[in-house]
Design an enzyme around this catalytic site. Structure first.
Site, mmCIF file in Angstrom:
data_model
loop_
_atom_site.group_PDB
_atom_site.id
_atom_site.type_symbol
_atom_site.label_atom_id
_atom_site.label_comp_id
_atom_site.label_asym_id
_atom_site.label_seq_id
_atom_site.Cartn_x
_atom_site.Cartn_y
_atom_site.Cartn_z
ATOM 1 N N CYS A 64 0.836 -1.213 0.000
ATOM 2 C CA CYS A 64 0.000 0.000 0.000
ATOM 3 C C CYS A 64 0.865 1.254 0.000
ATOM 4 C CB CYS A 64 -0.932 0.022 1.208
ATOM 5 S SG CYS A 64 -2.147 -1.299 1.196
ATOM 6 N N ARG A 141 -8.045 -4.347 -3.376
ATOM 7 C CA ARG A 141 -7.570 -3.170 -4.143
ATOM 8 C C ARG A 141 -8.520 -2.912 -5.311
ATOM 9 N NH1 ARG A 141 -2.551 -2.288 -1.918
ATOM 10 N NH2 ARG A 141 -1.641 -4.160 -1.015
HETATM 11 C C1 BEZ Z 1 0.548 -4.629 1.799
HETATM 12 O O1 BEZ Z 1 1.734 -4.928 1.808
HETATM 13 O O2 BEZ Z 1 0.159 -3.507 1.469
HETATM 14 C C2 BEZ Z 1 -0.454 -5.655 2.178
HETATM 15 C C3 BEZ Z 1 -0.187 -6.989 1.894
HETATM 16 C C4 BEZ Z 1 -1.117 -7.949 2.268
HETATM 17 C C5 BEZ Z 1 -2.288 -7.583 2.907
HETATM 18 C C6 BEZ Z 1 -2.549 -6.255 3.168
HETATM 19 C C7 BEZ Z 1 -1.632 -5.283 2.793
#
Ligand code: BEZ
Length: 228
Positions: A64, A141
C-alpha cells in the site's frame, strides 16, 4: 422477498440477507458521505469532475505504501485531465493522518488527495470493496473510475498482494475521455496519440459502404482505425 442481484444494493429488499454487490459499469455511483483526511466529503462534492475512487487494504503496509507513492506521482497528471483522486481503507482518520505524515517524512512524498476513514465499512460495503474470501478485515484493491455525471465507467480489481499499475489507471482515464470526446473505441495497448477504433457498422448497408470507401486504415468492414 428474495434478493434480486440485478438491483443496486440500496434498492434491495433485505439488506441483511442480500449481500452488497459491486456497482457495475453504466450504473450511477452509490452516494455517500464520509469522514476523510480532508474533512467530511460526499460523493456529490466531486460532481462535474472525473474521479478515481480506490480502496487499499490497510495503512502502514508495504505494498500500500508503494501504491500511495505511485498515486502521489500521478495525482497532478490526473488533475490536469480534470480527474480527482480519492482513497479509502477500513482505518481511522488518525491512522491515515499518521501514515501520510510518515510517508512524507520517510519518502518526501506529499499525499494531497483525501482518504476516506471507513471504520464502519459503510462505504466499502456500498461499493463491494470487501472480498470475504480474501480478507475479512481489509478492503481489496479496487478502482472505480467515475465520470462527471457520477456514472461508474470502469472498475478494476487487484488482490491484496499485488500493487496496481498507475500507467494503466491514467491510460484508462485517457481512453474514456477520448471515447466521450470522439465517439470512438481504443484498441489494445492504446496510448494517447495512437490511432483509435471506428465503431463497427451495424447494418449490412453501412458495412458495404465501409468496404467501398476502403483506405489503408480499414482492414475489413468491421476493423477500421483512424487518427484523431
Ligand atoms: C501490503 O503490503 O500492502 C499488504 C499486503 C497484504 C495484505 C494487506 C496489505
Amino acid at each position: 422477498m428474495k434478493c434480486d442481484p440485478r438491483l443496486p444494493t440500496k434498492d434491495r429488499m433485505d439488506q441483511t440477507t442480500c449481500p452488497p454487490r459491486i456497482p457495475r459499469i453504466g450504473e450511477q455511483a452509490p452516494a455517500f458521505e464520509a469522514e476523510t483526511t480532508h474533512g467530511v466529503l460526499r460523493l456529490e462534492d466531486f460532481k462535474g469532475s472525473w474521479l478515481v475512487f480506490f480502496s487499499h487494504p490497510a495503512d502502514f503496509t508495504p505494498v500500500c505504501t508503494t501504491e500511495f507513492l505511485a498515486f502521489a506521482e500521478i495525482h497532478a497528471t490526473l488533475r490536469e485531465k480534470g480527474c480527482e483522486l480519492l482513497g479509502l481503507s477500513i482505518d481511522s482518520v488518525f491512522s491515515h493522518i499518521a501514515w501520510v505524515r510518515r510517508i512524507e517524512e520517510v519518502f518526501g512524498a506529499k499525499i494531497e488527495f483525501p482518504i476516506v476513514a471507513d471504520l464502519s465499512r459503510k462505504v466499502a460495503e456500498l461499493y463491494g470493496m470487501l472480498m470475504p474470501g480474501e480478507s475479512g478485515t481489509e478492503a481489496s484493491r479496487s478502482v472505480f473510475v467515475i465520470d462527471p455525471a457520477q456514472v461508474v465507467r470502469a472498475v478494476i480489481w487487484y488482490p491484496l498482494t499485488t500493487g496496481r499499475n498507475m500507467d494503466e489507471i491514467v491510460r484508462l482515464v485517457d481512453a474514456l475521455q477520448t471515447t466521450d470526446a470522439h465517439k470512438v473505441g481504443t484498441p489494445a495497448n492504446w496510448r494517447p496519440g495512437d490511432k483509435v477504433i471506428v465503431p463497427a457498422p451495424r447494418t449490412q448497408e453501412a458495412a458495404q459502404e465501409r468496404v467501398a470507401a476502403g483506405g489503408p486504415d480499414c482492414v475489413d468492414w468491421f476493423y477500421c482505425k483512424r487518427s484523431l
